[in-house]
Design a protein around this motif. Structure first.
Motif, short mmCIF file in Angstrom:
data_model
loop_
_atom_site.label_atom_id
_atom_site.label_comp_id
_atom_site.label_asym_id
_atom_site.label_seq_id
_atom_site.Cartn_x
_atom_site.Cartn_y
_atom_site.Cartn_z
N PRO A 89 35.88 46.66 36.06
CA PRO A 89 36.89 45.59 35.86
C PRO A 89 38.36 46.14 35.59
O PRO A 89 39.35 45.78 35.70
CB PRO A 89 36.26 44.54 34.69
CG PRO A 89 35.43 45.68 34.00
CD PRO A 89 34.73 46.47 35.24
N ALA A 90 38.45 47.24 34.63
CA ALA A 90 39.44 47.86 34.41
C ALA A 90 40.24 48.46 35.30
O ALA A 90 41.50 48.66 35.41
CB ALA A 90 39.09 49.04 33.25
N ALA A 91 39.61 48.91 36.45
CA ALA A 91 40.34 49.37 37.72
C ALA A 91 40.84 48.40 38.50
O ALA A 91 42.05 48.40 39.52
CB ALA A 91 39.32 50.64 38.51
N ILE A 92 39.99 47.39 38.62
CA ILE A 92 40.58 46.17 39.55
C ILE A 92 41.47 45.44 38.89
O ILE A 92 42.62 44.87 39.79
CB ILE A 92 39.35 45.32 39.69
CG1 ILE A 92 38.31 45.76 40.57
CG2 ILE A 92 39.58 44.02 40.54
CD1 ILE A 92 38.59 46.32 41.90
N TRP A 93 41.73 45.35 37.60
CA TRP A 93 42.87 44.64 36.83
C TRP A 93 43.59 45.92 35.82
O TRP A 93 43.02 46.30 34.99
CB TRP A 93 42.31 43.65 35.82
CG TRP A 93 41.65 42.59 36.48
CD1 TRP A 93 40.27 42.62 36.48
CD2 TRP A 93 42.27 41.44 36.78
NE1 TRP A 93 40.02 41.09 37.10
CE2 TRP A 93 41.18 40.44 37.03
CE3 TRP A 93 43.39 40.86 36.83
CZ2 TRP A 93 41.32 39.30 37.64
CZ3 TRP A 93 43.78 39.64 37.26
CH2 TRP A 93 42.57 38.85 37.52
N MET A 145 46.43 42.56 39.96
CA MET A 145 45.05 42.72 40.36
C MET A 145 45.09 43.35 41.76
O MET A 145 45.87 43.19 42.53
CB MET A 145 44.82 41.28 40.58
CG MET A 145 43.21 40.91 40.95
SD MET A 145 43.01 39.03 41.14
CE MET A 145 44.12 38.79 42.41
N HIS A 146 43.81 43.94 41.86
CA HIS A 146 43.70 44.77 43.35
C HIS A 146 43.55 43.49 44.25
O HIS A 146 42.82 42.56 44.14
CB HIS A 146 42.75 45.68 43.47
CG HIS A 146 42.49 46.36 44.36
ND1 HIS A 146 42.11 46.06 45.85
CD2 HIS A 146 42.60 47.87 44.74
CE1 HIS A 146 42.19 46.94 46.57
NE2 HIS A 146 42.56 48.07 45.99
N ARG A 147 44.06 43.58 45.54
CA ARG A 147 44.27 42.67 46.73
C ARG A 147 42.72 42.31 46.98
O ARG A 147 42.46 41.17 47.49
CB ARG A 147 44.80 43.27 47.79
CG ARG A 147 44.83 42.59 49.00
CD ARG A 147 45.43 41.26 49.01
NE ARG A 147 44.99 40.62 50.25
CZ ARG A 147 45.26 39.12 50.41
NH1 ARG A 147 45.45 38.63 49.45
NH2 ARG A 147 44.83 38.54 51.49
N ILE A 148 41.54 43.00 46.64
CA ILE A 148 40.38 42.79 47.19
C ILE A 148 39.64 41.50 46.55
O ILE A 148 39.20 40.88 47.35
CB ILE A 148 39.43 44.05 46.75
CG1 ILE A 148 37.89 43.78 47.50
CG2 ILE A 148 39.32 44.16 45.13
CD1 ILE A 148 37.94 43.75 49.05
N MET A 149 40.23 41.23 45.33
CA MET A 149 39.91 39.80 44.66
C MET A 149 40.27 38.84 45.37
O MET A 149 39.67 37.84 45.55
CB MET A 149 39.94 39.84 43.05
CG MET A 149 39.20 41.16 42.61
SD MET A 149 37.58 41.35 42.95
CE MET A 149 36.80 39.80 42.51
N MET A 150 41.53 38.56 45.65
CA MET A 150 42.13 37.74 46.35
C MET A 150 41.55 37.47 47.84
O MET A 150 41.51 36.35 48.20
CB MET A 150 43.76 38.00 46.54
CG MET A 150 44.52 36.51 46.67
SD MET A 150 44.33 35.50 45.27
CE MET A 150 44.30 33.93 46.10
N GLN A 177 41.58 35.39 33.75
CA GLN A 177 41.49 36.76 33.36
C GLN A 177 43.08 37.12 33.70
O GLN A 177 43.31 37.89 32.80
CB GLN A 177 40.65 37.43 34.21
CG GLN A 177 39.05 37.36 33.99
CD GLN A 177 38.31 37.95 34.93
OE1 GLN A 177 38.61 38.63 35.95
NE2 GLN A 177 36.84 37.82 34.79
N ALA A 178 43.54 36.75 34.56
CA ALA A 178 45.07 37.02 34.62
C ALA A 178 45.86 36.53 33.62
O ALA A 178 46.87 37.53 33.22
CB ALA A 178 45.54 36.39 36.37
#
Length: 733
Positions: free
Chosen positions: A355-359, A366-371, A396-397
């Motif tokens: 989670p720390a790397a994705i956010w 946020m990394h584009r992968i989640m969107m 979370q955002a």
């Protein structure tokens, strides 16, 4: 595997089927040779006819004498080679093939050399039932029974440890030593700060005969796999694998350019695609992963053990590399749901593991992968999952970046889109009402994101049954876009198309066809003839032209369009499904009722399977089908469909929404046509009460319901009472 081999050996010995049993540790060639030499010495001392060489004979020659003796003796023997490290350790040392002899080998390896002329018995993890039984047996002593504190906790330990026998054995030993319940163990296991070495007993406290703990077992295998050619590739490959979904990782992730770059930094040369394939097969040979048919699977505990050996910087690098690779292989159109589901599962594994790397604030958000994951869920109309994930990410955002960060605003806008698509239009309108001021304050009235939210608000007003309000919102958006972008911009074109649609819904159909024809020419020039925007305009134009050219002609136009859309978008695309619904409806209006009914019934079945019974698309198709069935005089079928439609509308829009009440009114009219006047009257009385509360006495819908109620009430006087003899006779029949 060792326990199974031991049990097999005991059974043969206890049954009197063996004269000789030799158990050899096969971790190295030296240990195999030493085991053979010691067995030979013991056999000589036992008075057999085995003859050994001089005391200074090299051990391998002594081992060969034992194998020669096994080939000629009449003794019934069993040789167990336990935990064979690899084919090289046993080369020229295999026991001979004899009717009186048996050889059992346990190994983590899956090399082809080991299988030549031999029977393979795959030993997988426990089944869930076996694992639960194993745990309960460990705790069956009265002293330890309290540790199994409930079925959920026991099942949870099994799930956490992936039913791995070695892990379950050591975990139960740890729980007993620490007097720790299953629930308590799960709490510790869920704590990412605790390493696996802290969740199992140390080697000096293990009494079950295993030579290694869980973590060291895999560490040794990884070291061995890393020595296979291409040397040094297995470990970094496993690092990428450790970040993704254990139940299935597409093999092309490992060959994407971000992963190739990650691997190249850790090797003396750039690895080829063949190198990567061979590296994965090396991990497969050591049972660290299963790599077959371009799919990678791995035990979750292996992943955790690997992740725990990565430092913070390496962890972040692995996570971003994996996320970038997933994005690279993710197709722009989610036409294959199996593929989409696989990619989404891997993206969610990244979110869970790193989670720390994705956010990452250092990377700007946020990394584009989640969107992309949220978009994919919405595209395939898994709206409940899309809404759940979008809410989670938006919260979370907010917590990480604040209310007006670009990622927060993007997620809030997307959440409103999916809420509206799921029929939760009131919540969508409220959400957009608070979002648009934040967007305007952050980026201005003319920013593309602000414009998108304002367009969305117009759309949601229309979906909520207020087309005039939708048209007003979109007209204001159009004025701003023309001012900023000019009249020929693609975004302006899209808003013009939406505005035509809602003005027509509000009753202004006079200019709809001419406006759409002009828009279609522009769209073909700007987007191309095979763009979704162009297809949508062709569909709208065919619908509106039906009133002037007839429905038979519109059916022909829609058939041609359907063929184009299937070819370009794929048969499973939602746009194709929507057009099929509209085409069937136009067939109905053109008088081809049987074909329309068949196509709508098929579509209902498909939408039930893909979307569920209460999705907006499913409900719409069932409603159209009910109308066709009425025309076909299948009133029972129509009533059944309308029952489901009403329940769907209650779920989507609420029990007192005007559309819900109108569908209920349609069902009452079906009851009337069936001669079930009492039932129709009861329904109309309930509908009227709700309409008066929601719409007021002057609304036309209320007047229509009153007229229908008066009509069926008069007719009901000639219908037998529901409790009368004829109704009882009907029930008996």
């Amino acid at each position: 595997k060792t326990q199974l081999a031991a049990e097999f050996a005991r059974e043969l010995w206890d049954a009197g089927e063996l004269d000789l049993m030799v158990w050899v540790s096969a971790l190295s060639r030296d240990s195999v040779v030493s085991g053979y030499v010691q067995a030979g010495i013991d056999l000589v001392q036992a008075g057999t006819d085995l003859r050994l060489g001089p005391e200074n004979e090299i051990p391998e020659r002594t081992a060969a004498r034992l194998l020669t003796w096994l080939a000629r003796t009449r003794w019934r023997w069993l040789i167990v080679l336990d935990d064979l490290a690899g084919p090289a350790e046993i080369r020229d040392l295999w026991p001979p093939g004899r009717p009186s002899g048996r050889t059992v080998v346990t190994t983590r390896r899956r090399d082809a050399d080991l299988l030549a002329g031999r029977s393979l018995v795959e030993v997988d993890v426990f089944t869930k039932t076996e694992a639960v039984e194993y745990l309960r047996r460990k705790f069956e002593n009265e002293k330890y029974r309290h540790l199994a504190d409930g079925d959920d906790a026991v099942n949870g330990v099994v799930a956490d440890l992936g039913a791995l026998p070695l892990a379950l054995s050591h975990a139960t030993a740890y729980m007993i030593d620490q007097d720790l319940t299953c629930s308590g163990y799960r709490e510790r296991f869920a704590n990412r700060k605790k390493r696996l070495t802290e969740l199992f007993p140390t080697l000096d406290t293990v009494y079950d005969g295993y030579s290694h703990t869980v973590a060291t077992t895999w560490a040794l295998s990884i070291e061995a796999a890393d020595r296979l050619p291409p040397v040094g590739l297995a470990r970094p490959l496993l690092e990428i694998v450790s970040s993704l979904n254990p139940n299935g990782i597409p093999g092309d992730v490992m060959k994407a350019s971000p992963v190739q770059g990650y691997l190249a930094e850790r090797l003396p040369r750039q690895p080829t695609r063949d190198d990567i394939h061979d590296g994965l097969r090396g991990l497969h040979r050591f049972h660290l992963v299963t790599y077959e048919k371009s799919m990678i699977r791995v035990h979750a505990l292996v992943q955790r053990a690997v992740r725990e050996d990565l430092g913070a910087l390496r962890s972040t690098e692995v996570a971003r590399t994996s996320a970038d690779a997933l994005l690279e292989i993710w197709p722009s159109a989610d036409n294959n749901e199996d593929r989409g589901q696989l990619l989404r599962a891997n993206a969610m594994a990244l979110q869970d593991n790193w989670p720390a790397a994705i956010w990452d604030l250092d990377q700007g958000g946020m990394h584009r992968i989640m969107m992309r994951t949220v978009e994919s869920l919405g595209t395939v109309v898994q709206l409940k999952e899309a809404i759940h994930l979008c809410r989670q990410l938006a919260q979370q955002a907010v917590e990480r970046f604040g209310q007006r960060h670009p990622d927060t605003l993007t997620l809030r806008n997307q959440l409103a889109v999916w809420l509206g698509d799921a029929g939760e239009t009131q919540e969508a309108i409220i959400s957009l009402g608070s979002l648009i001021p934040d967007l305007t304050a952050a980026w201005g009235r003319d920013d593309p994101m602000t414009i998108a939210a304002r367009r969305n608000l117009g759309y949601q007003w229309g979906q909520a049954g207020h087309p005039a309000q939708a048209a007003a919102e979109l007209a204001a958006v159009l004025d701003d876009q023309v001012r900023v972008l000019g009249p020929a911009d693609p975004a302006v074109l899209a808003v013009r198309a939406e505005l035509v649609y809602w003005r027509a819904k509000a009753g202004d159909t006079t200019n709809a066809v001419a406006e759409l024809e002009a828009l279609l020419q522009l769209a073909t020039r700007i987007h191309g003839a095979e763009a979704r925007e162009t297809f949508e305009l062709r569909s709208l134009l065919a619908s509106y032209r039906a009133e002037s050219v007839g429905y038979a002609q519109s059916v022909l136009e829609m058939q041609e369009l359907l063929a184009d859309m299937r070819r370009v978008l794929g048969p499973e695309h939602r746009d194709v499904s929507v057009l099929r619904n509209n085409l069937a409806t136009h067939r109905w209006k053109a008088g081809d009722w049987p074909t329309a009914a068949t196509e709508l019934q098929k579509l209902v079945t498909e939408r039930m399977k893909s979307h569920g019974p209460y999705h907006r698309d499913t409900v719409a198709t069932r409603h159209a089908l009910s109308g066709v069935l009425i025309d076909l005089q299948d009133f029972d079928g129509a009533a059944a469909e309308l029952d489901e439609v009403i329940e769907g509308m209650r779920q989507l829009a609420g029990p007192k929404h005007h559309d819900t009440l109108h569908r209920w009114y349609e069902l009452a009219c079906v009851y009337e046509r069936m001669g079930r006047y009492h039932q129709a009257a009861e329904a109309l009385q309930a509908i009227l009460a709700d309409q008066l509360m929601v719409l007021g006495d002057s609304d036309q819908a209320v007047t229509t319901t009153k007229e229908a109620l008066a009509r069926v009430t008069a007719a009901s006087r000639t219908e037998p009472s529901p409790a009368g003899p004829s109704r009882e006779a009907d029930r008996e029949a």
